[in-house]
Scaffold this motif. Structure first.
Motif, PDB file in Angstrom:
ATOM      1  N   LEU A 276       0.846  -1.201   0.000  1.00 17.28           N
ATOM      2  CA  LEU A 276       0.000   0.000   0.000  1.00 17.28           C
ATOM      3  C   LEU A 276       0.882   1.252   0.000  1.00 17.28           C
ATOM      4  CD1 LEU A 276      -2.767  -1.198   2.498  1.00 17.28           C
ATOM      5  CD2 LEU A 276      -3.100  -0.665   0.088  1.00 17.28           C
ATOM      6  N   ASP A 277       2.129   1.121  -0.450  1.00 23.20           N
ATOM      7  CA  ASP A 277       3.084   2.239  -0.420  1.00 23.20           C
ATOM      8  C   ASP A 277       2.555   3.478  -1.148  1.00 23.20           C
ATOM      9  OD1 ASP A 277       4.745   0.500   0.835  1.00 23.20           O
ATOM     10  OD2 ASP A 277       6.140   0.234  -0.844  1.00 23.20           O
ATOM     11  N   VAL A 278       2.045   3.274  -2.356  1.00 22.19           N
ATOM     12  CA  VAL A 278       1.600   4.419  -3.148  1.00 22.19           C
ATOM     13  C   VAL A 278       0.385   5.075  -2.481  1.00 22.19           C
ATOM     14  CG1 VAL A 278       0.601   5.100  -5.372  1.00 22.19           C
ATOM     15  CG2 VAL A 278       2.578   3.561  -5.300  1.00 22.19           C
ATOM     16  N   VAL A 279      -0.541   4.226  -2.010  1.00 25.29           N
ATOM     17  CA  VAL A 279      -1.737   4.747  -1.339  1.00 25.29           C
ATOM     18  C   VAL A 279      -1.329   5.523  -0.087  1.00 25.29           C
ATOM     19  CG1 VAL A 279      -3.910   4.084  -0.239  1.00 25.29           C
ATOM     20  CG2 VAL A 279      -3.061   2.774  -2.204  1.00 25.29           C
ATOM     21  N   ASN A 280      -0.451   4.931   0.709  1.00 27.05           N
ATOM     22  CA  ASN A 280      -0.020   5.608   1.942  1.00 27.05           C
ATOM     23  C   ASN A 280       0.715   6.913   1.630  1.00 27.05           C
ATOM     24  OD1 ASN A 280      -1.121   3.745   3.694  1.00 27.05           O
ATOM     25  ND2 ASN A 280       0.705   2.468   3.755  1.00 27.05           N
ATOM     26  N   GLY A 281       1.556   6.892   0.596  1.00 26.07           N
ATOM     27  CA  GLY A 281       2.290   8.106   0.206  1.00 26.07           C
ATOM     28  C   GLY A 281       1.322   9.202  -0.194  1.00 26.07           C
ATOM     29  N   LEU A 282       0.315   8.823  -0.966  1.00 26.31           N
ATOM     30  CA  LEU A 282      -0.690   9.796  -1.413  1.00 26.31           C
ATOM     31  C   LEU A 282      -1.466  10.359  -0.215  1.00 26.31           C
ATOM     32  CD1 LEU A 282      -2.504  11.136  -3.622  1.00 26.31           C
ATOM     33  CD2 LEU A 282      -3.878   9.062  -3.593  1.00 26.31           C
ATOM     34  N   LEU A 283      -1.912   9.460   0.669  1.00 29.49           N
ATOM     35  CA  LEU A 283      -2.712   9.922   1.816  1.00 29.49           C
ATOM     36  C   LEU A 283      -1.884  10.828   2.721  1.00 29.49           C
ATOM     37  CD1 LEU A 283      -4.652   6.635   2.670  1.00 29.49           C
ATOM     38  CD2 LEU A 283      -5.559   8.698   1.586  1.00 29.49           C
ATOM     39  N   GLN A 284      -0.625  10.488   2.892  1.00 30.86           N
ATOM     40  CA  GLN A 284       0.209  11.328   3.763  1.00 30.86           C
ATOM     41  C   GLN A 284       0.404  12.708   3.165  1.00 30.86           C
ATOM     42  OE1 GLN A 284       3.500   8.833   5.052  1.00 30.86           O
ATOM     43  NE2 GLN A 284       2.213   8.330   6.818  1.00 30.86           N
ATOM     44  N   TYR A 285       0.577  12.746   1.856  1.00 35.16           N
ATOM     45  CA  TYR A 285       0.764  14.048   1.209  1.00 35.16           C
ATOM     46  C   TYR A 285      -0.527  14.873   1.300  1.00 35.16           C
ATOM     47  CZ  TYR A 285       1.743  17.684  -2.119  1.00 35.16           C
ATOM     48  OH  TYR A 285       1.917  18.920  -2.690  1.00 35.16           O
ATOM     49  N   VAL A 286      -1.660  14.231   1.002  1.00 36.72           N
ATOM     50  CA  VAL A 286      -2.935  14.968   0.994  1.00 36.72           C
ATOM     51  C   VAL A 286      -3.282  15.502   2.397  1.00 36.72           C
ATOM     52  CG1 VAL A 286      -5.442  14.708   0.651  1.00 36.72           C
ATOM     53  CG2 VAL A 286      -3.850  13.793  -1.037  1.00 36.72           C
ATOM     54  N   THR A 287      -2.950  14.707   3.429  1.00 33.27           N
ATOM     55  CA  THR A 287      -3.343  15.114   4.771  1.00 33.27           C
ATOM     56  C   THR A 287      -2.280  15.967   5.483  1.00 33.27           C
ATOM     57  OG1 THR A 287      -2.506  13.030   5.674  1.00 33.27           O
ATOM     58  CG2 THR A 287      -4.843  13.105   5.120  1.00 33.27           C
ATOM     59  N   ALA A 288      -1.125  16.142   4.826  1.00 35.52           N
ATOM     60  CA  ALA A 288      -0.080  16.981   5.453  1.00 35.52           C
ATOM     61  C   ALA A 288      -0.582  18.414   5.518  1.00 35.52           C
ATOM     62  CB  ALA A 288       1.194  16.904   4.626  1.00 35.52           C
TER      63      ALA A 288
END
Ligand SMILES: Nc1ccn([C@@H]2O[C@H](COP(=O)(O)O)[C@@H](O)[C@H]2O)c(=O)n1
Length: 290
Positions: A276-288
């Protein structure tokens, strides 16, 4: 590149600039406007491990000792007959639809005859080879900590998938599941399935009875959708207002035949990526924080 993880060699995109723009807009909206809608089998759960296929929710029951050998043989026969149709790149959704109804109905009839005991399901899951994708803990835990709703829309078995997530210690109150749930009698013996049958190609508002859920989170107009079939693309149908949606498709099987169709339908296609690396990377960026 806004997200370094998009350089991973499993990532394919038809329109990388368009994806970047959606990510930028989602980041602007932040966690308050975000919701996640996901399929379960082969999306949150792994497709394969050490070259072996991992089980779907149904396969967990098929492989267990709570059903007879004869039933197991019949269920495996159904899987071998219908799974190729489910994944057939040459068949339209209209052609696949009745075949899926046939598959699920025949499997449910067989399971019903087995008088499955509710209190044995936890042990069946514990003894199974069920595996969530690498990075599942960060995924579930960070969505919970950020108070972002997670809607799991699955044509699998709700009782089994909840148990898998619970046993991994990540079933949090921000998670809502719509799936096929077993119906048990007063003695805890399975007497069928509740509600309308959900299969791969009717995961849309036609089977969503709890419309309150999407009304309550109506201000969350940015969506991350995760799926592994073309049937998963309609999972956000119940959302009242959509501002931005990023669709991420896990392409696990029939990669050569399905790549083009996936690229036309999903914004980001992940080829044989068990994480889920890409999903987690995306979510972390969006919620930063901005
Ligand atoms: N008897 C069956 C019926 C379906 N399956 C597989 O389960 C998957 C469940 O769907 P998700 O929405 O959670 O992806 C589906 O894709 C079928 O391949 C099964 O194993 N046995």
């Amino acid at each position: 590149m806004l997200l370094p993880v998009l350089s991973k060699d499993t990532v394919r995109m038809k329109d990388p600039e368009g994806v970047q723009e959606k990510i930028r807009l989602m980041h602007k909206g932040g966690q308050q406007k975000l919701q996640v809608i996901s399929d379960f089998d082969m999306t949150l759960s792994r497709f394969s491990f050490n070259g072996e296929r991992c089980p779907t929710c149904y396969n967990i029951i098929d492989n267990s000792n709570i059903i007879s050998d004869e039933c197991r043989k019949k269920l495996k026969g159904l899987f071998n007959t219908y799974y190729p149709h489910e994944m057939d790149p040459k068949k339209s959704v209209e052609e696949k639809y009745p075949l899926m109804v046939e598959w699920w109905s025949r499997a449910h009839d067989l399971l019903y005859e087995q008088r499955i005991q509710k209190d044995r399901l936890a042990q069946v899951v514990k003894e199974s080879n069920a595996m969530l994708r690498n990075g599942y803990d960060l995924f579930f835990n960070s969505l919970y900590q950020s108070e972002i709703p997670l809607f799991i829309f699955s044509a699998g078995i709700g009782d089994v998938l909840e148990e898998i997530i619970r046993q991994k210690g990540v079933f949090h109150p921000n998670t809502k599941v719509v799936s096929n749930y077993m119906d048990f009698d007063d003695n805890g013996i399975m007497k069928g399935f509740k509600g309308e049958l959900i299969h791969t190609y009717n995961k849309n508002s036609s089977v969503l009875t709890d419309t309150e859920y999407f009304k309550e989170i109506g201000h969350r107009t940015n969506i991350v959708l995760l799926g592994d079939t073309l049937g998963d693309l309609t999972m956000a149908d119940g959302v009242t207002t959509v501002e931005n949606i990023i669709k991420i498709g896990f392409l696990n099987d029939k990669v050569d035949e399905l790549t083009e169709q996936f690229l036309q339908s999903y914004d980001i296609v992940l080829v044989r990526d068990e994480t889920l690396d890409v999903v987690n990377g995306l979510l972390q960026y969006v919620t930063a924080k901005n």
